[in-house]
Design a protein around this motif. Structure first.
Motif, PDB file in Angstrom:
ATOM      1  N   LEU A  31      -6.073   6.464 -21.690  1.00 32.92           N
ATOM      2  CA  LEU A  31      -5.101   5.242 -21.534  1.00 32.92           C
ATOM      3  C   LEU A  31      -5.865   3.936 -21.745  1.00 32.92           C
ATOM      4  CD1 LEU A  31      -3.496   6.307 -18.376  1.00 32.92           C
ATOM      5  CD2 LEU A  31      -2.369   6.455 -20.948  1.00 32.92           C
ATOM      6  N   SER A  32      -5.200   2.965 -22.224  1.00 33.65           N
ATOM      7  CA  SER A  32      -5.851   1.651 -22.320  1.00 33.65           C
ATOM      8  C   SER A  32      -6.217   1.100 -20.547  1.00 33.65           C
ATOM      9  CB  SER A  32      -4.770   0.550 -23.102  1.00 33.65           C
ATOM     10  OG  SER A  32      -5.179  -0.681 -22.747  1.00 33.65           O
ATOM     11  N   ARG A  33      -7.446   0.503 -20.855  1.00 33.89           N
ATOM     12  CA  ARG A  33      -7.788  -0.006 -19.606  1.00 33.89           C
ATOM     13  C   ARG A  33      -7.140  -1.067 -19.069  1.00 33.89           C
ATOM     14  NH1 ARG A  33     -12.798   0.619 -22.334  1.00 33.89           N
ATOM     15  NH2 ARG A  33     -12.960  -1.457 -23.099  1.00 33.89           N
ATOM     16  N   ASN A  34      -6.945  -1.911 -20.113  1.00 36.08           N
ATOM     17  CA  ASN A  34      -5.974  -3.318 -19.515  1.00 36.08           C
ATOM     18  C   ASN A  34      -4.477  -2.996 -19.313  1.00 36.08           C
ATOM     19  OD1 ASN A  34      -8.341  -4.872 -19.653  1.00 36.08           O
ATOM     20  ND2 ASN A  34      -7.752  -5.297 -21.938  1.00 36.08           N
ATOM     21  N   GLY A  35      -3.888  -1.844 -20.225  1.00 34.26           N
ATOM     22  CA  GLY A  35      -2.860  -1.409 -19.594  1.00 34.26           C
ATOM     23  C   GLY A  35      -2.693  -0.834 -18.304  1.00 34.26           C
ATOM     24  N   LEU A  36      -3.624   0.173 -17.931  1.00 36.36           N
ATOM     25  CA  LEU A  36      -3.329   0.709 -16.739  1.00 36.36           C
ATOM     26  C   LEU A  36      -3.597  -0.583 -15.689  1.00 36.36           C
ATOM     27  CD1 LEU A  36      -3.174   3.254 -15.327  1.00 36.36           C
ATOM     28  CD2 LEU A  36      -5.422   3.673 -15.130  1.00 36.36           C
ATOM     29  N   ARG A  37      -4.620  -1.146 -15.954  1.00 38.69           N
ATOM     30  CA  ARG A  37      -4.679  -2.519 -14.885  1.00 38.69           C
ATOM     31  C   ARG A  37      -3.330  -3.291 -14.718  1.00 38.69           C
ATOM     32  NH1 ARG A  37     -10.201  -3.778 -17.981  1.00 38.69           N
ATOM     33  NH2 ARG A  37     -11.581  -2.618 -16.448  1.00 38.69           N
ATOM     34  N   LEU A  38      -2.710  -3.632 -15.946  1.00 41.09           N
ATOM     35  CA  LEU A  38      -1.517  -4.271 -15.809  1.00 41.09           C
ATOM     36  C   LEU A  38      -0.498  -3.749 -14.908  1.00 41.09           C
ATOM     37  CD1 LEU A  38       0.113  -6.839 -16.503  1.00 41.09           C
ATOM     38  CD2 LEU A  38       0.587  -5.631 -18.812  1.00 41.09           C
ATOM     39  N   ALA A  39      -0.392  -2.357 -15.066  1.00 40.27           N
ATOM     40  CA  ALA A  39       0.460  -1.152 -14.534  1.00 40.27           C
ATOM     41  C   ALA A  39       0.072  -1.399 -13.043  1.00 40.27           C
ATOM     42  CB  ALA A  39       0.544  -0.147 -15.024  1.00 40.27           C
ATOM     43  N   PHE A  40      -0.964  -1.379 -12.670  1.00 41.14           N
ATOM     44  CA  PHE A  40      -1.248  -1.524 -11.116  1.00 41.14           C
ATOM     45  C   PHE A  40      -0.848  -2.606 -10.608  1.00 41.14           C
ATOM     46  CE2 PHE A  40      -4.449  -2.861  -7.925  1.00 41.14           C
ATOM     47  CZ  PHE A  40      -3.993  -1.683  -6.805  1.00 41.14           C
ATOM     48  N   VAL A  41      -1.367  -3.713 -11.221  1.00 44.73           N
ATOM     49  CA  VAL A  41      -0.916  -5.220 -10.669  1.00 44.73           C
ATOM     50  C   VAL A  41       0.571  -5.437 -10.538  1.00 44.73           C
ATOM     51  CG1 VAL A  41      -0.837  -7.599 -11.139  1.00 44.73           C
ATOM     52  CG2 VAL A  41      -2.925  -6.165 -11.449  1.00 44.73           C
ATOM     53  N   VAL A  42       1.433  -4.826 -11.745  1.00 38.13           N
ATOM     54  CA  VAL A  42       2.979  -4.896 -11.482  1.00 38.13           C
ATOM     55  C   VAL A  42       3.221  -4.232 -10.277  1.00 38.13           C
ATOM     56  CG1 VAL A  42       5.006  -4.338 -12.862  1.00 38.13           C
ATOM     57  CG2 VAL A  42       2.938  -5.822 -13.784  1.00 38.13           C
ATOM     58  N   SER A  43       2.718  -2.841 -10.218  1.00 34.68           N
ATOM     59  CA  SER A  43       3.154  -2.046  -9.281  1.00 34.68           C
ATOM     60  C   SER A  43       3.078  -2.461  -7.674  1.00 34.68           C
ATOM     61  CB  SER A  43       2.594  -0.518  -9.280  1.00 34.68           C
ATOM     62  OG  SER A  43       1.225  -0.718  -8.826  1.00 34.68           O
ATOM     63  N   CYS A  44       1.953  -3.371  -7.743  1.00 30.18           N
ATOM     64  CA  CYS A  44       1.948  -4.088  -6.139  1.00 30.18           C
ATOM     65  C   CYS A  44       2.942  -4.811  -5.800  1.00 30.18           C
ATOM     66  CB  CYS A  44       0.607  -5.041  -6.297  1.00 30.18           C
ATOM     67  SG  CYS A  44      -0.785  -4.089  -6.617  1.00 30.18           S
ATOM     68  N   VAL A  45       3.937  -5.204  -6.737  1.00 33.32           N
ATOM     69  CA  VAL A  45       5.142  -5.990  -6.137  1.00 33.32           C
ATOM     70  C   VAL A  45       6.313  -4.948  -5.510  1.00 33.32           C
ATOM     71  CG1 VAL A  45       4.730  -7.919  -7.760  1.00 33.32           C
ATOM     72  CG2 VAL A  45       6.340  -5.986  -8.480  1.00 33.32           C
ATOM     73  N   LEU A  46       6.056  -3.520  -5.747  1.00 33.34           N
ATOM     74  CA  LEU A  46       6.873  -2.663  -5.215  1.00 33.34           C
ATOM     75  C   LEU A  46       6.234  -1.978  -3.761  1.00 33.34           C
ATOM     76  CD1 LEU A  46       7.264  -0.541  -8.518  1.00 33.34           C
ATOM     77  CD2 LEU A  46       8.978  -2.173  -7.519  1.00 33.34           C
ATOM     78  N   PRO A  47       7.095  -1.895  -2.945  1.00 31.48           N
ATOM     79  CA  PRO A  47       6.389  -1.226  -1.517  1.00 31.48           C
ATOM     80  C   PRO A  47       5.782   0.109  -1.991  1.00 31.48           C
ATOM     81  CG  PRO A  47       8.968  -1.011  -1.907  1.00 31.48           C
ATOM     82  CD  PRO A  47       8.668  -1.677  -2.980  1.00 31.48           C
ATOM     83  N   GLY A  48       4.861   0.457  -1.070  1.00 27.45           N
ATOM     84  CA  GLY A  48       4.075   1.316  -1.455  1.00 27.45           C
ATOM     85  C   GLY A  48       2.457   1.228  -1.308  1.00 27.45           C
ATOM     86  N   PRO A  49       1.932   2.675  -1.234  1.00 24.86           N
ATOM     87  CA  PRO A  49       0.429   2.525  -0.679  1.00 24.86           C
ATOM     88  C   PRO A  49      -0.686   2.073  -2.156  1.00 24.86           C
ATOM     89  CG  PRO A  49       0.985   4.600  -0.976  1.00 24.86           C
ATOM     90  CD  PRO A  49       2.197   3.961  -1.128  1.00 24.86           C
ATOM     91  N   GLN A  50      -0.215   1.285  -2.839  1.00 17.81           N
ATOM     92  CA  GLN A  50      -1.130   1.096  -3.935  1.00 17.81           C
ATOM     93  C   GLN A  50      -2.644   0.497  -3.440  1.00 17.81           C
ATOM     94  OE1 GLN A  50       1.942  -0.003  -3.513  1.00 17.81           O
ATOM     95  NE2 GLN A  50       3.098   0.269  -5.279  1.00 17.81           N
ATOM     96  N   PHE A  51      -2.556  -0.411  -2.666  1.00 17.85           N
ATOM     97  CA  PHE A  51      -4.113  -0.787  -2.389  1.00 17.85           C
ATOM     98  C   PHE A  51      -4.747   0.390  -1.507  1.00 17.85           C
ATOM     99  CE2 PHE A  51      -1.736  -4.908  -2.575  1.00 17.85           C
ATOM    100  CZ  PHE A  51      -2.572  -5.459  -3.644  1.00 17.85           C
ATOM    101  N   ILE A  52      -4.111   1.151  -0.756  1.00 15.32           N
ATOM    102  CA  ILE A  52      -4.672   2.068   0.111  1.00 15.32           C
ATOM    103  C   ILE A  52      -5.238   3.195  -1.042  1.00 15.32           C
ATOM    104  CG2 ILE A  52      -4.538   3.897   1.855  1.00 15.32           C
ATOM    105  CD1 ILE A  52      -2.322   2.134   3.066  1.00 15.32           C
ATOM    106  N   ALA A  53      -4.365   3.576  -1.920  1.00 16.57           N
ATOM    107  CA  ALA A  53      -4.658   4.581  -2.945  1.00 16.57           C
ATOM    108  C   ALA A  53      -5.945   3.978  -3.666  1.00 16.57           C
ATOM    109  CB  ALA A  53      -3.713   4.773  -3.940  1.00 16.57           C
ATOM    110  N   TYR A  54      -5.998   2.752  -4.191  1.00 17.93           N
ATOM    111  CA  TYR A  54      -6.994   2.213  -4.937  1.00 17.93           C
ATOM    112  C   TYR A  54      -8.293   2.099  -4.052  1.00 17.93           C
ATOM    113  CZ  TYR A  54      -9.939  -0.930  -7.744  1.00 17.93           C
ATOM    114  OH  TYR A  54     -10.881  -1.515  -8.925  1.00 17.93           O
ATOM    115  N   ILE A  55      -8.397   1.571  -2.786  1.00 16.83           N
ATOM    116  CA  ILE A  55      -9.551   1.839  -2.016  1.00 16.83           C
ATOM    117  C   ILE A  55     -10.030   3.187  -1.599  1.00 16.83           C
ATOM    118  CG2 ILE A  55     -10.358   1.501   0.260  1.00 16.83           C
ATOM    119  CD1 ILE A  55      -8.371  -1.178   0.302  1.00 16.83           C
ATOM    120  N   ALA A  56      -8.882   4.148  -1.333  1.00 18.98           N
ATOM    121  CA  ALA A  56      -9.446   5.750  -1.462  1.00 18.98           C
ATOM    122  C   ALA A  56     -10.007   6.252  -2.661  1.00 18.98           C
ATOM    123  CB  ALA A  56      -8.122   6.335  -1.222  1.00 18.98           C
ATOM    124  N   LEU A  57      -9.574   5.886  -3.876  1.00 16.64           N
ATOM    125  CA  LEU A  57      -9.953   6.247  -5.144  1.00 16.64           C
ATOM    126  C   LEU A  57     -11.664   5.515  -5.046  1.00 16.64           C
ATOM    127  CD1 LEU A  57      -7.127   6.198  -7.321  1.00 16.64           C
ATOM    128  CD2 LEU A  57      -8.556   8.203  -6.760  1.00 16.64           C
TER     129      LEU A  57
END
Length: 68
Positions: A31-57
């Motif tokens: 995948l595109s690096r910047n596309g995946l980064r953008l998808a992650f940042v956009v997903s942060c406005v949704l409820p869920g464990p995005q930051f926890i998943a990022y730290i775990a990875l």
């Protein structure tokens, strides 16, 4: 038998912004690096464990150590 270096799930130390997690995932799945980064940042406005998943990875994914 080991996977080729481009197909392993490792943090990308050459193209990292914070820890190389998104760059490593993008490289692994083609995948595109910047596309995946953008998808992650956009997903942060949704409820869920995005930051926890990022730290775990960040902790669980080994670094490829190419950037040192």
């Amino acid at each position: 038998m080991t996977a080729p270096a481009s197909r392993r799930l490792t943090r990308d130390s050459r193209h990292k912004v914070i820890a190389g997690v998104c760059a490593g995932l993008a490289r692994r799945f083609g995948l595109s690096r910047n596309g995946l980064r953008l998808a992650f940042v956009v997903s942060c406005v949704l409820p869920g464990p995005q930051f926890i998943a990022y730290i775990a990875l960040w902790v669980l994914m080994p670094s490829d150590r190419r950037g040192y």
